[in-house]
Design a protein around this motif. Sequence first.
Motif, PDB file in Angstrom:
ATOM      1  N   GLU A 151      60.756  -7.723 -60.386  1.00 40.00           N
ATOM      2  CA  GLU A 151      60.439  -9.059 -59.922  1.00 40.00           C
ATOM      3  C   GLU A 151      59.761  -8.999 -58.563  1.00 40.00           C
ATOM      4  O   GLU A 151      60.427  -8.816 -57.542  1.00 40.00           O
ATOM      5  CB  GLU A 151      61.722  -9.878 -59.839  1.00 40.00           C
ATOM      6  N   PRO A 152      58.435  -9.112 -58.559  1.00 41.94           N
ATOM      7  CA  PRO A 152      57.716  -9.109 -57.283  1.00 41.94           C
ATOM      8  C   PRO A 152      57.653 -10.512 -56.678  1.00 41.94           C
ATOM      9  O   PRO A 152      57.763 -11.496 -57.392  1.00 41.94           O
ATOM     10  CB  PRO A 152      56.310  -8.662 -57.693  1.00 41.94           C
ATOM     11  N   LEU A 153      57.512 -10.563 -55.362  1.00 43.20           N
ATOM     12  CA  LEU A 153      57.196 -11.829 -54.689  1.00 43.20           C
ATOM     13  C   LEU A 153      55.794 -11.681 -54.118  1.00 43.20           C
ATOM     14  O   LEU A 153      55.563 -10.845 -53.236  1.00 43.20           O
ATOM     15  CB  LEU A 153      58.193 -12.122 -53.563  1.00 43.20           C
ATOM     16  N   TYR A 154      54.886 -12.472 -54.649  1.00 42.10           N
ATOM     17  CA  TYR A 154      53.478 -12.333 -54.277  1.00 42.10           C
ATOM     18  C   TYR A 154      53.139 -13.421 -53.257  1.00 42.10           C
ATOM     19  O   TYR A 154      53.163 -14.601 -53.568  1.00 42.10           O
ATOM     20  CB  TYR A 154      52.632 -12.453 -55.552  1.00 42.10           C
ATOM     21  N   ASP A 155      52.807 -12.982 -52.030  1.00 43.41           N
ATOM     22  CA  ASP A 155      52.392 -13.948 -51.010  1.00 43.41           C
ATOM     23  C   ASP A 155      50.914 -14.268 -51.232  1.00 43.41           C
ATOM     24  O   ASP A 155      50.022 -13.584 -50.717  1.00 43.41           O
ATOM     25  CB  ASP A 155      52.638 -13.404 -49.603  1.00 43.41           C
ATOM     26  N   ASP A 156      50.692 -15.315 -52.013  1.00 40.57           N
ATOM     27  CA  ASP A 156      49.323 -15.706 -52.398  1.00 40.57           C
ATOM     28  C   ASP A 156      48.827 -16.873 -51.561  1.00 40.57           C
ATOM     29  O   ASP A 156      47.894 -17.566 -51.959  1.00 40.57           O
ATOM     30  CB  ASP A 156      49.293 -16.060 -53.892  1.00 40.57           C
ATOM     31  N   ARG A 157      49.497 -17.109 -50.415  1.00 42.24           N
ATOM     32  CA  ARG A 157      49.066 -18.236 -49.589  1.00 42.24           C
ATOM     33  C   ARG A 157      47.829 -17.850 -48.774  1.00 42.24           C
ATOM     34  O   ARG A 157      47.582 -16.683 -48.496  1.00 42.24           O
ATOM     35  CB  ARG A 157      50.194 -18.642 -48.636  1.00 42.24           C
ATOM     36  N   ASP A 158      47.097 -18.860 -48.393  1.00 50.07           N
ATOM     37  CA  ASP A 158      45.910 -18.649 -47.577  1.00 50.07           C
ATOM     38  C   ASP A 158      46.339 -18.638 -46.108  1.00 50.07           C
ATOM     39  O   ASP A 158      46.217 -19.635 -45.408  1.00 50.07           O
ATOM     40  CB  ASP A 158      44.904 -19.777 -47.851  1.00 50.07           C
ATOM     41  N   ASN A 198      48.612 -10.093 -49.920  1.00 50.23           N
ATOM     42  CA  ASN A 198      47.167 -10.112 -50.101  1.00 50.23           C
ATOM     43  C   ASN A 198      46.529 -10.407 -48.744  1.00 50.23           C
ATOM     44  O   ASN A 198      46.701 -11.488 -48.191  1.00 50.23           O
ATOM     45  CB  ASN A 198      46.808 -11.205 -51.120  1.00 50.23           C
ATOM     46  N   LEU A 199      45.816  -9.413 -48.191  1.00 54.94           N
ATOM     47  CA  LEU A 199      45.257  -9.580 -46.841  1.00 54.94           C
ATOM     48  C   LEU A 199      44.069 -10.530 -46.819  1.00 54.94           C
ATOM     49  O   LEU A 199      43.696 -11.032 -45.775  1.00 54.94           O
ATOM     50  CB  LEU A 199      44.828  -8.223 -46.273  1.00 54.94           C
ATOM     51  N   PHE A 203      52.961 -10.683 -42.888  1.00 59.43           N
ATOM     52  CA  PHE A 203      53.831  -9.530 -42.586  1.00 59.43           C
ATOM     53  C   PHE A 203      55.142  -9.982 -41.943  1.00 59.43           C
ATOM     54  O   PHE A 203      56.213  -9.482 -42.272  1.00 59.43           O
ATOM     55  CB  PHE A 203      53.122  -8.544 -41.642  1.00 59.43           C
ATOM     56  N   ALA A 204      55.025 -10.931 -41.022  1.00 59.91           N
ATOM     57  CA  ALA A 204      56.237 -11.402 -40.345  1.00 59.91           C
ATOM     58  C   ALA A 204      57.206 -12.030 -41.339  1.00 59.91           C
ATOM     59  O   ALA A 204      58.423 -11.814 -41.275  1.00 59.91           O
ATOM     60  CB  ALA A 204      55.867 -12.411 -39.253  1.00 59.91           C
ATOM     61  N   THR A 205      56.679 -12.798 -42.290  1.00 61.57           N
ATOM     62  CA  THR A 205      57.540 -13.405 -43.310  1.00 61.57           C
ATOM     63  C   THR A 205      58.210 -12.328 -44.156  1.00 61.57           C
ATOM     64  O   THR A 205      59.420 -12.363 -44.402  1.00 61.57           O
ATOM     65  CB  THR A 205      56.729 -14.355 -44.215  1.00 61.57           C
TER      66      THR A 205
END
Lengths: 466, 466
Positions: free
Chosen positions: B379-386, B354-355, B393-395
Amino acid sequence: MRLSRYFLPVLKETPSEAQIVSHRYMLRAGMIKQQAAGIYSWLPMGFKVLRKLEDIVHEEQIRAGHVPMLMPTLQPADLWQESGRYDAYGPEMLRIRDRHDRDMLYGPTNEEMITDIFRSHVSSYKDLPLTLYHIQWKFRDEVRPRFGVMRGREFFMKDGYNFDLTKEDALHAYNRHLVSYLRTYERMGLQAIPMRADSGPIGGDDTHEFLVLAETGESEVFYDSAVTDIRLGARDIDYDDHAQCQSIMEEFTALYARTDETHDEGAFLKDVPLDRQRTARGIEVGQIFYFGTKYSEPMGAMVQGPDGKQVPVHMGSHGIGVSRLVGAIIEASHDDKGIIWPEGVTPFHVGIVNLKQGDAEADGACEKLYKSLEAAGLEPLYDDRDERAGGKFATMDLIGLPWRITVGPRGLKNGVVELTCRRTGESEELTPKDAVARVIDIYAPHKAHSSAHWEPMARQSFHTWL
Amino acid sequence: MRLSRYFLPVLKETPSEAQIVSHRYMLRAGMIKQQAAGIYSWLPMGFKVLRKLEDIVHEEQIRAGHVPMLMPTLQPADLWQESGRYDAYGPEMLRIRDRHDRDMLYGPTNEEMITDIFRSHVSSYKDLPLTLYHIQWKFRDEVRPRFGVMRGREFFMKDGYNFDLTKEDALHAYNRHLVSYLRTYERMGLQAIPMRADSGPIGGDDTHEFLVLAETGESEVFYDSAVTDIRLGARDIDYDDHAQCQSIMEEFTALYARTDETHDEGAFLKDVPLDRQRTARGIEVGQIFYFGTKYSEPMGAMVQGPDGKQVPVHMGSHGIGVSRLVGAIIEASHDDKGIIWPEGVTPFHVGIVNLKQGDAEADGACEKLYKSLEAAGLEPLYDDRDERAGGKFATMDLIGLPWRITVGPRGLKNGVVELTCRRTGESEELTPKDAVARVIDIYAPHKAHSSAHWEPMARQSFHTWL
């Protein structure tokens, strides 16, 4: 599975070393073999049950939002020196020296290691709440191991650890574990009653043990009989809902239920109505603890709070004895012929007994039943050996599959087979097609029970559909 | 999984102790943490991959007709004294003394114990053929553990043992293992080449090692380049068919392929066309052995043959290094940004970035994607961090999920998200609905691959549908 291709070394004699029924039946049903005092191999059918229990524990932990990982069996001694437990732990701890003379130990529990992992990687309250758990082999060098897997030395345990910013959050984690444990045991067909317990060497104030009532239990328990009427059932649970988890915890712990360690005779006689006062024996199958900052303070597991200050995290630890549960389930569910597996944990869903192996019609009917059941996603155990009927029935009764289909030439002449319930002994004649349909119906609630409430995540983690 | 609720402690710096790429990336991607030399905790994402590999190994072993069980990690010394290996084994064996001063050891392998189980329970040729296996933690006290999980001390291994009446049957078991191993590696996205090997301390004449070509491999290997063109693919295999298994074995082992231990320079130069002579490095990920009656004779594992005579059984043992495979896969599949998981073993199927976390439209689109993917059994991994986009992207690149969906306000204005392939770096703009459909399509062959050929038994054993 066809029995002719399986490894199910059933014993005719009762092994003399086994003092309790679960140990006797596990040996006789070819589930385990002792390799050394308190150390067992899990033969195929024993391993199958163990793995089913492990899966259920994983599913219910993941459903509660807890994160699975895996710590090693061996640990360096220095972590335990840091917490002060290395000297305190006594001879139950198996101490090992490696080739470089470094002090190691076979982990009996993992508070120190998980605290080390936490402090190495987490530094902000923003990463909380966090609950990590694993299911791993542990070792406690019991002076007198006995009762088979119930009091072994090498045992399989789920242990989980919560990390929270505040005591209030940590108590929610405590309640969340209590609820997830109740669900876990109910899925295994067990009633495990939370009882106020003593914290022992883990330390801490709040702790409950989960006890299964059984004559062979190691603990004497005192309880209000009304506590045995409470069930979690299929209610919807939101593990993020503090109030809901708190209320379930209160519902299950309001009535008097204590082990002898915490029993208060005065309170028991005063608070419990006379006709509901019960004493019995119980098997401990799990325990939950809140112990605050007992490990985080000495080991420096700190986070920066919202106000910028460093504070030690509030922790708890929570265990389920997975290998011990196999024995506990048998203690709670058997008769004089053998084990009676609850549907949720049975190693095979249904047994097929061919009364006349080699008879073309009987063989054909069994094959068809076998394939239809497999096609429905069930797992039958087909006794296709060339043995007399009496031996086949005795084996099926001993190994305890909840349902059995008996196929013989006489029934087939009338177009029927026999479906028998292991628990009641009642039989019913049905067409093969109807027998399959009945077995599918019997297991449908179990199937629905788990998938309906199941996060896809859980299924994916432990159930590769790839 | 939402990243905000996961434990993925990614490291920014490259740890100085890590000499090879898989070790570096496993540490940096938060997959493992070293607890002592050669002893690791498997943090959640590492454990997830390990468990996926374990599941694949179980499925393929059960498909081949092998029976799963579980032996303990600790063994009594006397079994090893019986076979003569207790003294022979050297300081790699971790010797332990319990509180009653009994000599124990942490099992490095299980030939003795399985032979003991066999001789205790099997006495007739009618119970053969039989192959038992387990996947369990082992310990070898390496003098210089290194390369992370590739050469750890505590490691996770599948070891299986066949028991057969005749040498011919035992060689079929050998071939059956070779075929099932090829399938196992191919499902993991690996090419592992069977190479003629040296039998080492296990003993025996026939043995092949499976090697994955990689610059960091510990073995020098010599092979005919045409060997790398052979694939098992989706062909139908009947594991009871001796001729078919034999022919696949011959197909995969006819061309020159050996490790430096068995390399014959003369034969290599003579038999392999000049333009196909290759030398490279390889990582050993498995080994199969036929060793006849080496253990059954001294340990008395006899059966009564059809002629009534007692004969020692013919045995073999067969291993896959499950924890080592995690490292081997990374060695074989990575770039300078991080890991590139093959679809068959990836811990999560697709990442969602999520940009603009906090933007109602972007958050809503991500939630919808997340739920649609989960509903499809993915099974998605959702990067919902702020966090800023670059960090996200790097992660994602570092942890190596094969596919990524990027969601941002600009794309959403045009009704599109971006689907990116980790391996090629190529991106495509799609509607969210089409992106989900594409990801489902991508994983469909993997899903079909396993269920199409899968005995219901396998699925039931390790994938509770209850």
